[in-house]
Motif scaffolding. Structure first.
Motif, PDB file in Angstrom:
ATOM      1  N   PRO A  20       1.180   9.935  -8.559  1.00 13.78           N
ATOM      2  CA  PRO A  20       1.555  11.343  -8.507  1.00 13.78           C
ATOM      3  C   PRO A  20       0.795  12.163  -7.462  1.00 13.78           C
ATOM      4  O   PRO A  20       1.364  13.088  -6.866  1.00 13.78           O
ATOM      5  N   MET A  21      -0.472  11.834  -7.200  1.00 21.83           N
ATOM      6  CA  MET A  21      -1.229  12.578  -6.190  1.00 21.83           C
ATOM      7  C   MET A  21      -0.896  12.159  -4.765  1.00 21.83           C
ATOM      8  O   MET A  21      -1.391  12.753  -3.806  1.00 21.83           O
ATOM      9  N   LYS A  22      -0.053  11.128  -4.626  1.00 18.57           N
ATOM     10  CA  LYS A  22       0.474  10.687  -3.331  1.00 18.57           C
ATOM     11  C   LYS A  22      -0.596  10.285  -2.326  1.00 18.57           C
ATOM     12  O   LYS A  22      -0.466  10.522  -1.124  1.00 18.57           O
ATOM     13  N   ARG A  23      -1.617   9.625  -2.823  1.00 20.36           N
ATOM     14  CA  ARG A  23      -2.643   9.076  -1.937  1.00 20.36           C
ATOM     15  C   ARG A  23      -3.421   8.011  -2.677  1.00 20.36           C
ATOM     16  O   ARG A  23      -3.383   7.948  -3.916  1.00 20.36           O
ATOM     17  N   MET A  24      -4.124   7.185  -1.921  1.00 18.86           N
ATOM     18  CA  MET A  24      -5.062   6.236  -2.501  1.00 18.86           C
ATOM     19  C   MET A  24      -6.344   6.975  -2.858  1.00 18.86           C
ATOM     20  O   MET A  24      -6.702   7.982  -2.235  1.00 18.86           O
ATOM     21  N   GLY A  25      -7.060   6.466  -3.843  1.00 18.62           N
ATOM     22  CA  GLY A  25      -8.352   7.053  -4.180  1.00 18.62           C
ATOM     23  C   GLY A  25      -9.449   6.552  -3.246  1.00 18.62           C
ATOM     24  O   GLY A  25      -9.337   5.482  -2.644  1.00 18.62           O
ATOM     25  N   GLN A  26     -10.501   7.331  -3.125  1.00 23.13           N
ATOM     26  CA  GLN A  26     -11.663   6.953  -2.321  1.00 23.13           C
ATOM     27  C   GLN A  26     -12.750   6.407  -3.242  1.00 23.13           C
ATOM     28  O   GLN A  26     -12.905   6.878  -4.376  1.00 23.13           O
ATOM     29  N   ASN A  43      -9.579   6.621 -17.055  1.00 20.69           N
ATOM     30  CA  ASN A  43      -8.644   6.335 -15.961  1.00 20.69           C
ATOM     31  C   ASN A  43      -8.943   7.236 -14.764  1.00 20.69           C
ATOM     32  O   ASN A  43      -9.015   8.455 -14.910  1.00 20.69           O
ATOM     33  N   ILE A  44      -9.095   6.611 -13.607  1.00 19.37           N
ATOM     34  CA  ILE A  44      -9.341   7.346 -12.356  1.00 19.37           C
ATOM     35  C   ILE A  44      -8.248   6.885 -11.412  1.00 19.37           C
ATOM     36  O   ILE A  44      -8.424   6.003 -10.581  1.00 19.37           O
ATOM     37  N   ASP A  45      -7.069   7.489 -11.549  1.00 16.87           N
ATOM     38  CA  ASP A  45      -5.869   6.872 -11.008  1.00 16.87           C
ATOM     39  C   ASP A  45      -4.908   7.824 -10.337  1.00 16.87           C
ATOM     40  O   ASP A  45      -3.750   7.467 -10.063  1.00 16.87           O
ATOM     41  N   GLY A  46      -5.328   9.053 -10.048  1.00 21.62           N
ATOM     42  CA  GLY A  46      -4.430   9.998  -9.397  1.00 21.62           C
ATOM     43  C   GLY A  46      -3.200  10.333 -10.210  1.00 21.62           C
ATOM     44  O   GLY A  46      -2.182  10.780  -9.690  1.00 21.62           O
ATOM     45  N   GLY A  47      -3.280  10.114 -11.529  1.00 20.16           N
ATOM     46  CA  GLY A  47      -2.175  10.436 -12.421  1.00 20.16           C
ATOM     47  C   GLY A  47      -1.208   9.287 -12.654  1.00 20.16           C
ATOM     48  O   GLY A  47      -0.184   9.474 -13.325  1.00 20.16           O
ATOM     49  N   PHE A  48      -1.540   8.074 -12.171  1.00 17.51           N
ATOM     50  CA  PHE A  48      -0.587   6.959 -12.261  1.00 17.51           C
ATOM     51  C   PHE A  48      -0.142   6.680 -13.681  1.00 17.51           C
ATOM     52  O   PHE A  48       1.051   6.484 -13.950  1.00 17.51           O
ATOM     53  N   LEU A  49      -1.075   6.651 -14.628  1.00 14.51           N
ATOM     54  CA  LEU A  49      -0.712   6.313 -15.993  1.00 14.51           C
ATOM     55  C   LEU A  49      -0.093   7.482 -16.758  1.00 14.51           C
ATOM     56  O   LEU A  49       0.280   7.329 -17.924  1.00 14.51           O
ATOM     57  N   SER A  50       0.030   8.615 -16.094  1.00 17.44           N
ATOM     58  CA  SER A  50       0.672   9.756 -16.761  1.00 17.44           C
ATOM     59  C   SER A  50       2.193   9.714 -16.613  1.00 17.44           C
ATOM     60  O   SER A  50       2.893  10.487 -17.262  1.00 17.44           O
ATOM     61  N   ILE A  51       2.697   8.823 -15.783  1.00 14.26           N
ATOM     62  CA  ILE A  51       4.150   8.806 -15.533  1.00 14.26           C
ATOM     63  C   ILE A  51       4.824   7.724 -16.385  1.00 14.26           C
ATOM     64  O   ILE A  51       4.168   6.847 -16.925  1.00 14.26           O
ATOM     65  N   VAL A  82       0.825  -1.213   0.000  1.00 15.72           N
ATOM     66  CA  VAL A  82       0.000   0.000   0.000  1.00 15.72           C
ATOM     67  C   VAL A  82       0.856   1.258   0.000  1.00 15.72           C
ATOM     68  O   VAL A  82       0.606   2.205  -0.750  1.00 15.72           O
ATOM     69  N   ARG A  83       1.891   1.283   0.829  1.00 16.55           N
ATOM     70  CA  ARG A  83       2.760   2.463   0.861  1.00 16.55           C
ATOM     71  C   ARG A  83       3.430   2.679  -0.497  1.00 16.55           C
ATOM     72  O   ARG A  83       3.577   3.813  -0.958  1.00 16.55           O
ATOM     73  N   LYS A  84       3.814   1.592  -1.126  1.00 11.13           N
ATOM     74  CA  LYS A  84       4.424   1.705  -2.461  1.00 11.13           C
ATOM     75  C   LYS A  84       3.422   2.261  -3.465  1.00 11.13           C
ATOM     76  O   LYS A  84       3.770   3.088  -4.310  1.00 11.13           O
ATOM     77  N   PHE A  85       2.153   1.810  -3.378  1.00 10.01           N
ATOM     78  CA  PHE A  85       1.117   2.328  -4.279  1.00 10.01           C
ATOM     79  C   PHE A  85       1.016   3.846  -4.154  1.00 10.01           C
ATOM     80  O   PHE A  85       0.933   4.569  -5.150  1.00 10.01           O
ATOM     81  N   VAL A  86       1.016   4.323  -2.907  1.00 10.82           N
ATOM     82  CA  VAL A  86       0.913   5.772  -2.666  1.00 10.82           C
ATOM     83  C   VAL A  86       2.127   6.487  -3.248  1.00 10.82           C
ATOM     84  O   VAL A  86       1.998   7.520  -3.925  1.00 10.82           O
ATOM     85  N   ASP A  87       3.300   5.943  -3.019  1.00 10.32           N
ATOM     86  CA  ASP A  87       4.523   6.576  -3.519  1.00 10.32           C
ATOM     87  C   ASP A  87       4.553   6.624  -5.044  1.00 10.32           C
ATOM     88  O   ASP A  87       5.086   7.561  -5.635  1.00 10.32           O
ATOM     89  N   MET A  88       3.974   5.612  -5.694  1.00 15.08           N
ATOM     90  CA  MET A  88       3.992   5.538  -7.152  1.00 15.08           C
ATOM     91  C   MET A  88       2.940   6.421  -7.805  1.00 15.08           C
ATOM     92  O   MET A  88       2.990   6.651  -9.012  1.00 15.08           O
TER      93      MET A  88
END
Length: 254
Positions: free
Chosen positions: A215-221, A246-254, A207-213
């Motif tokens: 861009p918004m630095k959090r899990m989605g609700q 995609n509803i991913d906090g920017g994950f696929l943008s990196i 979970v911590r790795k997911f947050v770090d990866m």
């Protein structure tokens, strides 16, 4: 704003007893829809989902069944329409997740993942599509995942990723096949969300790795998936079909 209003609509949501299916069912009700909630018999979350729908003044129907059995989906669809009228919106959120190293994965584990996440979703689309095509209108929304577009280091879930990639492709194919006949088909690809599926013991250390990866630095609700589902189900998205949102906090943008 009227184009976002789902008043007078009836939605059918699979996997409505927990996680993102529950959040979507509640969001559709908040937007004005009555909701038929479909899940396995005995899922305790169904009562919670139903109560939340009733609390916002909408009608909830609780339906038991299994997406791996087309006859079960058909029977539930019939019960919903007898009880509340024609279904306008279908959301296919039923699914499972688990992990195993690909080289050691048992055949039974791989096939069960396919049977629920891919086959079950197709049977659901087939039942829903037949009814909607006959009427010349309807919206179908499928639950995919960012894992259908990319592999996440450290997650040993090749079987899960394969199902979600197939869901994205299936959604686009059905959209192309049915677009001229009044039925829109789209899908959502959430990133890492705070759902029971991501609270499993086997993924807790990630979970911590997911947050770090992210861009918004959090899990989605979960509610952050619910409202995009409302958009794609509404007349505001009348020119949207074959979309993978995609509803991913920017994950696929990196």
């Amino acid at each position: 704003m009227k184009r976002f209003d789902l008043s007078g609509k009836l939605a059918f949501v699979t996997g409505a007893g927990s996680g993102l299916g529950q959040a979507i069912a509640i969001a559709l009700a908040e937007a004005g829809a009555d909701v038929a909630c479909f899940d396995l018999a005995g899922v305790l979350g169904q009562a919670e989902t139903s109560a939340a729908i009733v609390a916002v003044g909408r009608k909830a129907l609780v339906l038991d069944g299994d997406v791996t059995e087309p006859a079960s989906i058909e029977a539930a669809f019939d019960r919903a329409e007898r009880g509340a009228g024609e279904i306008d919106i279908a959301v296919n959120s039923a699914g499972i997740a688990n992990v195993s190293p690909a080289e050691a994965m048992p055949r039974s584990q791989f096939l069960r993942m396919m049977d629920i996440n891919l086959n079950g979703l197709f049977w659901s689309c087939q039942v829903e599509g037949r009814r909607m095509l006959a009427r010349g209108r309807g919206s179908i929304l499928n639950m995919a995942s960012i894992c259908g577009s990319t592999a996440v280091p450290g997650l040993e879930q090749a079987h899960y990723d394969a199902t979600k990639a197939a869901v994205i492709r299936l959604t686009k194919s059905l959209a192309a096949e049915w677009s001229g006949r009044g039925v829109r088909v789209n899908c959502l690809s959430p990133g890492f969300m705070t759902t029971p599926m991501n609270c499993r013991p086997e993924v807790a250390e990630n979970v911590r790795k997911f947050v770090d990866m992210t861009p918004m630095k959090r899990m989605g609700q979960p509610h952050e998936v619910g409202w995009p589902a409302v958009f794609l189900s509404s007349d505001a998205a009348s020119y949207c079909t074959g979309v993978d949102l995609n509803i991913d906090g920017g994950f696929l943008s990196i």
